[in-house]
Scaffold this active site. Structure first.
Site, PDB file in Angstrom:
ATOM      1  N   GLU A   1     -39.300  95.093 -33.764  1.00 49.34           N
ATOM      2  CA  GLU A   1     -38.561  94.291 -32.788  1.00 49.34           C
ATOM      3  C   GLU A   1     -38.521  94.973 -31.427  1.00 49.34           C
ATOM      4  OE1 GLU A   1     -37.645  95.234 -35.873  1.00 49.34           O
ATOM      5  OE2 GLU A   1     -36.000  94.007 -36.617  1.00 49.34           O
TER       6      GLU A   1
ATOM      7  N   CYS B   1     -32.087  95.479 -38.059  1.00 48.75           N
ATOM      8  CA  CYS B   1     -31.020  96.462 -38.224  1.00 48.75           C
ATOM      9  C   CYS B   1     -30.071  96.370 -37.022  1.00 48.75           C
ATOM     10  CB  CYS B   1     -31.614  97.870 -38.341  1.00 48.75           C
ATOM     11  SG  CYS B   1     -32.337  98.477 -36.788  1.00 48.75           S
TER      12      CYS B   1
END
Length: 169
Positions: free
Chosen positions: A59, A87
């Protein structure tokens, strides 16, 4: 199937291709792609080992590329597709980049920050609404992770049972 669902599958397939690249490099197989109006702004796969950088999650790599391409640290109107639930570090970066929507494949029971271990975007301190949904190509995304870690455990057992010989100096 709606047009949006078709687009979600299309871009998640691209994220899976990127995850396979990570796997080929012995990185945890996670891939991400950022899209706005049908155009890829950025993409990436996990690279913390290769780059010696714990922040090089798929990401983050995709966000860095998208922001550089847009010449802006914010990319509103974009959707981030990622093979595994982000996360907390990635959720924070997604929030700061003003991504509108996150679509992920597999849940991450231990560290997932959207629905599993915590609900980051639903916290009262969050000052920007990020839409999110999981389960897009979940079986494929989950199988990629499961197979990767099963192979890693098998290799570890093999090395433990038959350690490499010490090279002579």
């Amino acid at each position: 199937m709606s047009h949006q669902e078709q687009e979600d599958i299309r871009w998640m397939r691209r994220a899976l291709e990127l995850a396979r690249q990570a796997e080929q490099e012995q990185e945890v197989p996670v891939g991400a792609v950022i899209v706005r109006d049908g155009v890829v702004l950025g993409e990436g796969f996990n690279q913390p080992i290769a780059r010696c950088d714990p922040t090089c999650h798929a990401e983050i790599v995709a966000l860095r590329q998208a922001c550089a391409n847009e010449r802006n640290y914010r990319i509103p109107g974009a959707t981030l597709y990622v093979t595994v639930e982000p996360c907390s570090m990635c959720a924070g970066a997604i929030l700061h980049a003003r991504i509108d929507r996150v679509v992920f494949g597999a849940d991450e029971p231990k560290a997932g920050a959207l629905i599993s271990a915590q609900r980051f975007f639903d916290q009262p301190f969050v000052n920007y609404a990020v839409a999110y949904e999981g389960g897009c190509l979940a079986q494929e995304c989950s199988a990629l992770m499961s197979d990767f870690f099963a192979a890693r455990r098998k290799l570890k057992r093999q090395l433990k049972a038959d350690p490499p010989a010490d090279p002579k100096p």
